[in-house]
Design a protein around this motif. Structure first.
Motif, PDB file in Angstrom:
ATOM      1  N   ARG A   1       2.275  -4.245   8.223  1.00 53.59           N
ATOM      2  CA  ARG A   1       3.481  -3.563   8.672  1.00 53.59           C
ATOM      3  C   ARG A   1       3.538  -2.214   7.972  1.00 53.59           C
ATOM      4  NH1 ARG A   1       3.948  -8.785   8.136  1.00 53.59           N
ATOM      5  NH2 ARG A   1       4.899 -10.026   9.773  1.00 53.59           N
ATOM      6  N   CYS A   2       3.677  -1.153   8.760  1.00 51.68           N
ATOM      7  CA  CYS A   2       3.602   0.196   8.207  1.00 51.68           C
ATOM      8  C   CYS A   2       4.738   1.076   8.712  1.00 51.68           C
ATOM      9  CB  CYS A   2       2.282   0.853   8.605  1.00 51.68           C
ATOM     10  SG  CYS A   2       0.814  -0.029   8.081  1.00 51.68           S
ATOM     11  N   CYS A   3       5.125   2.020   7.872  1.00 51.45           N
ATOM     12  CA  CYS A   3       6.087   3.064   8.238  1.00 51.45           C
ATOM     13  C   CYS A   3       5.530   4.408   7.798  1.00 51.45           C
ATOM     14  CB  CYS A   3       7.443   2.821   7.575  1.00 51.45           C
ATOM     15  SG  CYS A   3       8.311   1.385   8.227  1.00 51.45           S
TER      16      CYS A   3
ATOM     17  N   ILE B   1       0.872  -1.167   0.000  1.00 49.77           N
ATOM     18  CA  ILE B   1       0.000   0.000   0.000  1.00 49.77           C
ATOM     19  C   ILE B   1       0.915   1.224   0.000  1.00 49.77           C
ATOM     20  CG2 ILE B   1      -1.807   1.241   1.259  1.00 49.77           C
ATOM     21  CD1 ILE B   1      -1.776  -1.998   2.527  1.00 49.77           C
ATOM     22  N   GLU B   2       0.893   1.975  -1.077  1.00 48.41           N
ATOM     23  CA  GLU B   2       1.799   3.118  -1.227  1.00 48.41           C
ATOM     24  C   GLU B   2       1.526   4.219  -0.214  1.00 48.41           C
ATOM     25  OE1 GLU B   2       4.518   3.691  -3.211  1.00 48.41           O
ATOM     26  OE2 GLU B   2       4.343   1.553  -3.627  1.00 48.41           O
ATOM     27  N   ARG B   3       0.224   4.472   0.077  1.00 52.31           N
ATOM     28  CA  ARG B   3      -0.123   5.546   1.009  1.00 52.31           C
ATOM     29  C   ARG B   3      -1.507   5.295   1.588  1.00 52.31           C
ATOM     30  NH1 ARG B   3      -0.601  12.031  -0.313  1.00 52.31           N
ATOM     31  NH2 ARG B   3      -1.852  12.489   1.499  1.00 52.31           N
ATOM     32  N   THR B   4      -1.590   5.206   2.911  1.00 47.76           N
ATOM     33  CA  THR B   4      -2.886   5.074   3.562  1.00 47.76           C
ATOM     34  C   THR B   4      -3.485   6.464   3.765  1.00 47.76           C
ATOM     35  OG1 THR B   4      -2.045   5.249   5.825  1.00 47.76           O
ATOM     36  CG2 THR B   4      -2.068   3.028   4.820  1.00 47.76           C
ATOM     37  N   GLU B   5      -4.709   6.496   4.247  1.00 45.24           N
ATOM     38  CA  GLU B   5      -5.364   7.785   4.506  1.00 45.24           C
ATOM     39  C   GLU B   5      -4.625   8.601   5.562  1.00 45.24           C
ATOM     40  OE1 GLU B   5      -9.458   7.129   5.482  1.00 45.24           O
ATOM     41  OE2 GLU B   5      -9.962   6.527   3.446  1.00 45.24           O
TER      42      GLU B   5
ATOM     43  N   CYS C   1      -1.281   8.596   6.007  1.00 47.28           N
ATOM     44  CA  CYS C   1       0.100   8.858   5.599  1.00 47.28           C
ATOM     45  C   CYS C   1       1.116   7.811   6.061  1.00 47.28           C
ATOM     46  CB  CYS C   1       0.522  10.250   6.033  1.00 47.28           C
ATOM     47  SG  CYS C   1      -0.477  11.556   5.270  1.00 47.28           S
ATOM     48  N   PHE C   2       0.785   6.553   5.853  1.00 48.28           N
ATOM     49  CA  PHE C   2       1.716   5.465   6.102  1.00 48.28           C
ATOM     50  C   PHE C   2       1.890   4.655   4.826  1.00 48.28           C
ATOM     51  CE2 PHE C   2       0.265   6.405  10.373  1.00 48.28           C
ATOM     52  CZ  PHE C   2       1.426   6.288  11.121  1.00 48.28           C
ATOM     53  N   ARG C   3       3.058   4.079   4.637  1.00 48.83           N
ATOM     54  CA  ARG C   3       3.320   3.106   3.570  1.00 48.83           C
ATOM     55  C   ARG C   3       3.293   1.756   4.259  1.00 48.83           C
ATOM     56  NH1 ARG C   3       8.035   4.828   1.235  1.00 48.83           N
ATOM     57  NH2 ARG C   3       6.816   5.926  -0.313  1.00 48.83           N
ATOM     58  N   CYS C   4       2.490   0.812   3.732  1.00 48.81           N
ATOM     59  CA  CYS C   4       2.285  -0.452   4.432  1.00 48.81           C
ATOM     60  C   CYS C   4       2.461  -1.662   3.519  1.00 48.81           C
ATOM     61  CB  CYS C   4       0.875  -0.514   5.025  1.00 48.81           C
ATOM     62  SG  CYS C   4       0.502   0.797   6.199  1.00 48.81           S
ATOM     63  N   SER C   5       2.619  -2.777   4.168  1.00 50.56           N
ATOM     64  CA  SER C   5       2.647  -4.077   3.509  1.00 50.56           C
ATOM     65  C   SER C   5       1.657  -4.956   4.265  1.00 50.56           C
ATOM     66  CB  SER C   5       4.054  -4.669   3.570  1.00 50.56           C
ATOM     67  OG  SER C   5       4.053  -5.961   2.995  1.00 50.56           O
ATOM     68  N   CYS C   6       0.645  -5.459   3.562  1.00 46.94           N
ATOM     69  CA  CYS C   6      -0.414  -6.246   4.175  1.00 46.94           C
ATOM     70  C   CYS C   6      -0.270  -7.709   3.777  1.00 46.94           C
ATOM     71  CB  CYS C   6      -1.773  -5.704   3.719  1.00 46.94           C
ATOM     72  SG  CYS C   6      -3.190  -6.692   4.210  1.00 46.94           S
ATOM     73  N   SER C   7      -0.233  -8.581   4.783  1.00 45.18           N
ATOM     74  CA  SER C   7      -0.200 -10.023   4.537  1.00 45.18           C
ATOM     75  C   SER C   7      -1.285 -10.675   5.392  1.00 45.18           C
ATOM     76  CB  SER C   7       1.169 -10.597   4.888  1.00 45.18           C
ATOM     77  OG  SER C   7       1.403 -10.495   6.273  1.00 45.18           O
TER      78      SER C   7
ATOM     79  N   VAL D   1       1.634  21.868  12.560  1.00 40.12           N
ATOM     80  CA  VAL D   1       0.321  21.523  12.016  1.00 40.12           C
ATOM     81  C   VAL D   1       0.511  20.405  11.005  1.00 40.12           C
ATOM     82  CG1 VAL D   1      -1.688  22.388  10.747  1.00 40.12           C
ATOM     83  CG2 VAL D   1      -0.444  23.916  12.277  1.00 40.12           C
ATOM     84  N   PHE D   2      -0.263  19.307  11.141  1.00 43.60           N
ATOM     85  CA  PHE D   2      -0.121  18.198  10.194  1.00 43.60           C
ATOM     86  C   PHE D   2      -0.896  18.496   8.919  1.00 43.60           C
ATOM     87  CE2 PHE D   2      -0.893  13.930   8.448  1.00 43.60           C
ATOM     88  CZ  PHE D   2       0.423  13.520   8.355  1.00 43.60           C
ATOM     89  N   ASN D   3      -0.238  18.295   7.770  1.00 51.85           N
ATOM     90  CA  ASN D   3      -0.829  18.533   6.455  1.00 51.85           C
ATOM     91  C   ASN D   3      -1.066  17.163   5.809  1.00 51.85           C
ATOM     92  OD1 ASN D   3      -1.231  19.006   3.699  1.00 51.85           O
ATOM     93  ND2 ASN D   3       0.028  20.841   3.729  1.00 51.85           N
ATOM     94  N   LYS D   4      -2.326  16.711   5.799  1.00 51.80           N
ATOM     95  CA  LYS D   4      -2.651  15.379   5.260  1.00 51.80           C
ATOM     96  C   LYS D   4      -2.433  15.289   3.746  1.00 51.80           C
ATOM     97  CE  LYS D   4      -5.615  12.260   7.646  1.00 51.80           C
ATOM     98  NZ  LYS D   4      -6.943  11.753   7.905  1.00 51.80           N
ATOM     99  N   GLU D   5      -2.541  16.398   3.036  1.00 52.01           N
ATOM    100  CA  GLU D   5      -2.339  16.368   1.586  1.00 52.01           C
ATOM    101  C   GLU D   5      -0.891  16.055   1.233  1.00 52.01           C
ATOM    102  OE1 GLU D   5      -3.905  19.541  -0.776  1.00 52.01           O
ATOM    103  OE2 GLU D   5      -5.683  19.697   0.489  1.00 52.01           O
ATOM    104  N   SER D   6       0.045  16.665   1.942  1.00 53.06           N
ATOM    105  CA  SER D   6       1.464  16.450   1.651  1.00 53.06           C
ATOM    106  C   SER D   6       2.084  15.361   2.529  1.00 53.06           C
ATOM    107  CB  SER D   6       2.244  17.756   1.832  1.00 53.06           C
ATOM    108  OG  SER D   6       2.243  18.140   3.196  1.00 53.06           O
ATOM    109  N   CYS D   7       1.318  14.852   3.490  1.00 52.95           N
ATOM    110  CA  CYS D   7       1.827  13.863   4.461  1.00 52.95           C
ATOM    111  C   CYS D   7       3.076  14.385   5.160  1.00 52.95           C
ATOM    112  CB  CYS D   7       2.107  12.514   3.796  1.00 52.95           C
ATOM    113  SG  CYS D   7       0.618  11.590   3.423  1.00 52.95           S
ATOM    114  N   ASN D   8       2.963  15.606   5.656  1.00 51.86           N
ATOM    115  CA  ASN D   8       4.104  16.223   6.310  1.00 51.86           C
ATOM    116  C   ASN D   8       3.608  17.211   7.362  1.00 51.86           C
ATOM    117  OD1 ASN D   8       6.784  16.650   6.832  1.00 51.86           O
ATOM    118  ND2 ASN D   8       7.216  17.713   4.928  1.00 51.86           N
ATOM    119  N   TYR D   9       4.489  17.559   8.273  1.00 50.10           N
ATOM    120  CA  TYR D   9       4.170  18.582   9.259  1.00 50.10           C
ATOM    121  C   TYR D   9       4.632  19.936   8.755  1.00 50.10           C
ATOM    122  CZ  TYR D   9       3.086  15.101  12.835  1.00 50.10           C
ATOM    123  OH  TYR D   9       2.518  14.084  13.549  1.00 50.10           O
ATOM    124  N   ASP D  10       3.741  20.912   8.821  1.00 55.08           N
ATOM    125  CA  ASP D  10       4.107  22.289   8.530  1.00 55.08           C
ATOM    126  C   ASP D  10       4.395  22.971   9.867  1.00 55.08           C
ATOM    127  OD1 ASP D  10       3.548  21.910   5.806  1.00 55.08           O
ATOM    128  OD2 ASP D  10       1.461  22.549   6.055  1.00 55.08           O
ATOM    129  N   VAL D  11       5.407  23.790   9.899  1.00 55.75           N
ATOM    130  CA  VAL D  11       5.722  24.567  11.097  1.00 55.75           C
ATOM    131  C   VAL D  11       5.482  26.029  10.734  1.00 55.75           C
ATOM    132  CG1 VAL D  11       7.456  25.129  12.826  1.00 55.75           C
ATOM    133  CG2 VAL D  11       7.403  22.845  11.822  1.00 55.75           C
TER     134      VAL D  11
END
Length: 101
Positions: free
Chosen positions: A55-57, A38-42, A44-50, A74-84
């Motif tokens: 397992r996610c990072c 899974i390239e990107r969850t809602e 903002c994790f990259r996962c492998s499902c078995s 502030v967390f930005n869900k569109e960019s999957c990053n924190y804005d300061v």
């Protein structure tokens, strides 16, 4: 001119599937994801499902080195990053000196 490079691993976790969950995929945060990568969850994790677990990072790194008196995170869900940004004027970004995963 200087370049700052932050090295570090992203935040990772493993969630074991319960009985009955593994028939169709993996459930994470109430959502069913198919088996495989899974390239990107809602959230903002990259996962492998078995069949046994998911397992996610994280795709983001948390800012730690910035002016905490003047700025907020502030967390930005569109960019999957924190804005300061500045507390008094969130339209202005703050300088971040370091991040951790």
């Amino acid at each position: 001119m200087g370049i700052i490079v932050a090295l570090g691993d992203a935040y990772c976790f493993t969630k074991t599937n319960t009985a009955g969950e593994s028939a169709k995929g993996c459930i994470l945060d109430g959502k069913l994801y198919p088996f495989g990568e899974i390239e990107r969850t809602e959230n903002c994790f990259r996962c492998s499902c078995s069949q046994d677990a998911i397992r996610c990072c994280s795709l983001f790194h948390t800012p730690v080195g910035f002016d905490k008196e003047r700025c907020k995170v502030v967390f930005n869900k569109e960019s999957c990053n924190y804005d300061v940004v500045e507390k008094d004027d969130p339209s202005k970004e703050c300088t971040v000196y370091s991040r951790v995963g």
